[in-house]
Design a protein around this motif. Structure first.
Motif, PDB file in Angstrom:
ATOM      1  N   ASP A  83     -20.162   1.902   8.976  1.00 53.65           N
ATOM      2  CA  ASP A  83     -21.156   2.932   8.670  1.00 53.65           C
ATOM      3  C   ASP A  83     -20.788   3.759   7.440  1.00 53.65           C
ATOM      4  O   ASP A  83     -21.241   4.887   7.279  1.00 53.65           O
ATOM      5  N   GLY A  84     -19.960   3.191   6.566  1.00 55.52           N
ATOM      6  CA  GLY A  84     -19.611   3.917   5.353  1.00 55.52           C
ATOM      7  C   GLY A  84     -18.270   3.478   4.801  1.00 55.52           C
ATOM      8  O   GLY A  84     -17.738   2.423   5.166  1.00 55.52           O
ATOM      9  N   LYS A  85     -17.720   4.297   3.915  1.00 60.73           N
ATOM     10  CA  LYS A  85     -16.434   4.005   3.299  1.00 60.73           C
ATOM     11  C   LYS A  85     -15.412   5.065   3.701  1.00 60.73           C
ATOM     12  O   LYS A  85     -15.759   6.227   3.896  1.00 60.73           O
ATOM     13  N   MET A  86     -14.164   4.642   3.801  1.00 55.65           N
ATOM     14  CA  MET A  86     -13.069   5.565   4.093  1.00 55.65           C
ATOM     15  C   MET A  86     -12.130   5.583   2.896  1.00 55.65           C
ATOM     16  O   MET A  86     -11.631   4.546   2.469  1.00 55.65           O
ATOM     17  N   LEU A  87     -11.913   6.764   2.350  1.00 55.85           N
ATOM     18  CA  LEU A  87     -11.014   6.942   1.212  1.00 55.85           C
ATOM     19  C   LEU A  87      -9.712   7.559   1.707  1.00 55.85           C
ATOM     20  O   LEU A  87      -9.723   8.587   2.387  1.00 55.85           O
ATOM     21  N   ALA A  88      -8.599   6.912   1.390  1.00 51.88           N
ATOM     22  CA  ALA A  88      -7.286   7.402   1.817  1.00 51.88           C
ATOM     23  C   ALA A  88      -6.378   7.549   0.609  1.00 51.88           C
ATOM     24  O   ALA A  88      -6.433   6.747  -0.327  1.00 51.88           O
ATOM     25  N   PHE A  89      -5.541   8.585   0.635  1.00 48.42           N
ATOM     26  CA  PHE A  89      -4.578   8.822  -0.432  1.00 48.42           C
ATOM     27  C   PHE A  89      -3.163   8.711   0.132  1.00 48.42           C
ATOM     28  O   PHE A  89      -2.885   9.183   1.242  1.00 48.42           O
ATOM     29  N   PHE A  90      -2.286   8.097  -0.646  1.00 44.61           N
ATOM     30  CA  PHE A  90      -0.893   7.932  -0.248  1.00 44.61           C
ATOM     31  C   PHE A  90       0.005   8.404  -1.388  1.00 44.61           C
ATOM     32  O   PHE A  90      -0.275   8.131  -2.556  1.00 44.61           O
ATOM     33  N   TYR A  91       1.067   9.089  -1.021  1.00 45.53           N
ATOM     34  CA  TYR A  91       1.995   9.610  -2.020  1.00 45.53           C
ATOM     35  C   TYR A  91       3.358   8.953  -1.832  1.00 45.53           C
ATOM     36  O   TYR A  91       3.946   9.016  -0.752  1.00 45.53           O
ATOM     37  N   TYR A  92       3.821   8.318  -2.883  1.00 46.47           N
ATOM     38  CA  TYR A  92       5.089   7.591  -2.842  1.00 46.47           C
ATOM     39  C   TYR A  92       6.240   8.582  -2.872  1.00 46.47           C
ATOM     40  O   TYR A  92       6.309   9.457  -3.739  1.00 46.47           O
ATOM     41  N   TYR A  93       7.144   8.436  -1.900  1.00 46.32           N
ATOM     42  CA  TYR A  93       8.250   9.373  -1.740  1.00 46.32           C
ATOM     43  C   TYR A  93       9.452   8.859  -2.525  1.00 46.32           C
ATOM     44  O   TYR A  93      10.321   8.170  -2.004  1.00 46.32           O
ATOM     45  N   CYS A  94       9.472   9.171  -3.812  1.00 45.38           N
ATOM     46  CA  CYS A  94      10.562   8.728  -4.675  1.00 45.38           C
ATOM     47  C   CYS A  94      11.842   9.486  -4.295  1.00 45.38           C
ATOM     48  O   CYS A  94      11.781  10.664  -3.957  1.00 45.38           O
ATOM     49  N   PRO A  95      13.017   8.837  -4.373  1.00 46.74           N
ATOM     50  CA  PRO A  95      13.274   7.462  -4.807  1.00 46.74           C
ATOM     51  C   PRO A  95      13.301   6.473  -3.642  1.00 46.74           C
ATOM     52  O   PRO A  95      13.757   5.344  -3.807  1.00 46.74           O
ATOM     53  N   LEU A  96      12.854   6.887  -2.466  1.00 49.69           N
ATOM     54  CA  LEU A  96      12.870   6.006  -1.306  1.00 49.69           C
ATOM     55  C   LEU A  96      11.588   5.188  -1.262  1.00 49.69           C
ATOM     56  O   LEU A  96      10.601   5.498  -1.926  1.00 49.69           O
ATOM     57  N   ASN A  97      11.583   4.140  -0.442  1.00 47.73           N
ATOM     58  CA  ASN A  97      10.396   3.297  -0.314  1.00 47.73           C
ATOM     59  C   ASN A  97       9.488   3.789   0.804  1.00 47.73           C
ATOM     60  O   ASN A  97       8.947   3.002   1.577  1.00 47.73           O
ATOM     61  N   PHE A  98       9.325   5.099   0.875  1.00 48.54           N
ATOM     62  CA  PHE A  98       8.438   5.695   1.872  1.00 48.54           C
ATOM     63  C   PHE A  98       7.210   6.279   1.189  1.00 48.54           C
ATOM     64  O   PHE A  98       7.277   6.797   0.076  1.00 48.54           O
ATOM     65  N   PHE A  99       6.093   6.180   1.884  1.00 46.47           N
ATOM     66  CA  PHE A  99       4.859   6.827   1.451  1.00 46.47           C
ATOM     67  C   PHE A  99       4.513   7.906   2.463  1.00 46.47           C
ATOM     68  O   PHE A  99       4.886   7.831   3.623  1.00 46.47           O
TER      69      PHE A  99
END
Length: 236
Positions: A220-236
């Motif tokens: 029923d629509g679009k979902m917009l998601a934002f992710f922030y990369y947690y430098c210097p680790l490989n976590f978002f």
């Protein structure tokens, strides 16, 4: 969704534990630089019953690894708070939502509402780990229940959730009742279903540096998601 086997559980825990230790050490370095007390408690082990596995296709699957208290909040805490304190939701004020959650949490036996906020911020989270062709991805998504509470930019008398699931929930509702501070009516089945959608969108992310986004087509629509990369680790 399926329950994982003991072998899968062992493999998953062996994979994620060193990543979590790196994250713990990094967080404590940041806290020391900010003149805050380091975290002396950090969760490395998780109950097998709090891990959900979803298979996307023959080669790709992902795991949702929940902190048990995080699960209780999304399954019971928010719903109980909505029932007992409905007027605390949709007010545009994060403090109202926190007050409702605190009142139904039983945390009053352990500390003040400020202690409760610190507990939510430091400990309640879910990790999303993808696995493709049997290999775990080093890019891990951590979804915190609560990241920050800051004064509202629009109203000095109110506070906002900045980041975390409680911020995201202001865009969603169940049975036309907003799940956080917002006034939006975008009904979902339950909060766990939203976590599933977030996990699915993580695979679709595009971007560079520390900022990524994903657009997911829903029925029923679009979902917009934002992710922030947690430098210097490989976590978002």
């Amino acid at each position: 969704m399926k329950v994982i086997s003991k072998q899968e559980y062992t493999e998953l825990m062996e994979f994620i534990e060193p990543h979590l230790k790196d994250l713990w050490n990094h967080k404590n370095k940041e806290r020391i630089n900010q003149e805050k007390e380091p975290l002396n408690i950090f969760q490395f082990g998780f109950s097998i019953v709090d891990i959900y596995n979803y298979k996307i296709d023959a080669d790709t699957q992902f795991y949702m690894i929940f902190n048990s208290t995080f699960l209780r909040v999304i399954y019971q805490g928010i719903q109980n708070a909505l029932q007992e304190y409905p007027d605390n939701f949709g007010t545009g004020n994060a403090s109202d939502v926190i007050e409702a959650l605190y009142n139904v949490s039983g945390y009053k036996r352990f500390g003040s509402i400020e202690d409760y906020i610190q507990f939510l911020t430091d400990h309640l989270c879910c990790y999303i780990v993808y696995r493709e062709n049997g290999i775990f991805s080093d890019n891990i998504l951590r979804v915190d229940l609560l990241r920050q509470i800051l004064p509202s930019k629009d109203n000095d008398a109110k506070n906002d959730f900045v980041g975390g699931l409680l911020h995201t929930l202001k865009h969603f509702s169940i049975d036309n009742q907003n799940l956080s501070t917002g006034i939006y009516v975008h009904n979902i089945f339950d909060i766990h279903h939203l976590m599933y959608l977030i996990a699915m969108s993580f695979r679709l992310r595009t971007g560079e540096g520390c900022k990524y986004k994903a657009v997911q087509e829903l029925s029923d629509g679009k979902m917009l998601a934002f992710f922030y990369y947690y430098c210097p680790l490989n976590f978002f």
